[in-house]
Design an enzyme around this catalytic site. Sequence first.
Site, PDB file in Angstrom:
ATOM      1  N   GLU A  26      -4.535  19.007  -8.217  1.00 48.77           N
ATOM      2  CA  GLU A  26      -5.323  17.833  -8.581  1.00 48.77           C
ATOM      3  C   GLU A  26      -6.805  18.185  -8.573  1.00 48.77           C
ATOM      4  OE1 GLU A  26      -4.424  13.850  -6.915  1.00 48.77           O
ATOM      5  OE2 GLU A  26      -6.468  13.925  -6.109  1.00 48.77           O
ATOM      6  N   ASP A 118      -8.361   1.436  -4.791  1.00 45.08           N
ATOM      7  CA  ASP A 118      -9.121   0.811  -3.705  1.00 45.08           C
ATOM      8  C   ASP A 118     -10.360   0.118  -4.242  1.00 45.08           C
ATOM      9  OD1 ASP A 118      -7.394   1.811  -1.715  1.00 45.08           O
ATOM     10  OD2 ASP A 118      -8.417   3.753  -1.794  1.00 45.08           O
ATOM     11  N   ASP A 170       6.173  -1.056   2.917  1.00 46.15           N
ATOM     12  CA  ASP A 170       5.583  -0.049   2.034  1.00 46.15           C
ATOM     13  C   ASP A 170       6.663   0.666   1.232  1.00 46.15           C
ATOM     14  OD1 ASP A 170       3.042   1.466   1.337  1.00 46.15           O
ATOM     15  OD2 ASP A 170       4.343   3.112   1.966  1.00 46.15           O
ATOM     16  N   LYS A 177       8.128   0.247  -7.593  1.00 45.76           N
ATOM     17  CA  LYS A 177       7.379   1.010  -8.594  1.00 45.76           C
ATOM     18  C   LYS A 177       8.303   1.949  -9.375  1.00 45.76           C
ATOM     19  CE  LYS A 177       4.264   2.453  -5.548  1.00 45.76           C
ATOM     20  NZ  LYS A 177       3.041   3.077  -4.944  1.00 45.76           N
ATOM     21  N   GLN A 188       0.706  10.979  -0.634  1.00 38.56           N
ATOM     22  CA  GLN A 188      -0.602  11.143  -0.014  1.00 38.56           C
ATOM     23  C   GLN A 188      -0.480  12.250   1.032  1.00 38.56           C
ATOM     24  OE1 GLN A 188      -3.669  11.472   0.123  1.00 38.56           O
ATOM     25  NE2 GLN A 188      -4.242   9.344  -0.303  1.00 38.56           N
TER      26      GLN A 188
END
Length: 309
Positions: A26, A118, A170, A177, A188
């Site tokens: 990334e 965020d 969560d 999704k 993460q």
Amino acid sequence: MTDTSTTRPGTVLEGLERRPSSFSVEFFPPRGDQGEKRLWQALRETERLDPAFVSVTYGAGGSTRERTIQTTARIRQQTGLCTMAHLAAVGHSVAELRHVLSWYAAIEVRNLLLVRGDPPGDPMGPWTAHPEGITHTEELVRLARGLGDFCIGVAAFPYGHPRSADPDADLTHLVRKIRAGADFAVSQLFFAAEDFLRLRDRLAARHCHAPLLPGVMPLTTEKVLHKASELAGVDAPPKLAGELLRYSDNPRALRAAGIDAAVRLGERLLREGVPALHFYTLNNASTTRAVVEALRLGRTMSREPAALT
């Protein structure tokens, strides 16, 4: 410009199938000429290692939207890398999200990592949906799925998202999704292999078997260690922090210790059958390369493991 259309895998899933037990990386869009130069040096170095794919982040509230689109387009056009673009819903109307998705389709970027995002300025500040926007990532997944032939990834959180009521809630969001149309998920940061594997097992128990990629960041400086804790949402375990910070007055030794810890983590995850290791690079390819070579991934599989100093 080189025509790479015959060698580049079209989607992340194709890249993972072609390179089992591989890696991905990334990057974030550059700011200024020096940042641009550093990014492209890192990209060219990474390209030689033959990752399954590379991704480009998207700033909070769309703060790097144009740079993300431009950078992703250039990578797509000028390299042989399978490219994935991020898209965050926060601060955008549905019309704006449609516009961005249309841009990605137009420049033939088929791979997306979709997140709610965020709040800009204060990641832990109050989250307010755009009055003409969306509230949950699953809505963004459905929107993208209806607008193009995209390969869609979503975020997963080994320690639970900070805004979730509890780990079960969560996990339910992650399942929604995936069932909304996501093809894979990227985790993460986490500090121990068991933290990731526990999430993978809990996801499988919900009968969701989309590929789940572990997010890894070699902890090579004190600053990176603190950043990793911030991103993960938990402090690094005392044993790991002590192992690294014993070298706080010796940057070279700390870097070597951080790379060694990342290699040990990667070895365990690969033994457990993860489809790829996803590296958060901070636009620094040399550290990722040291780990990738030590693990004999990508085009380094035929080489001797790299030195860790």
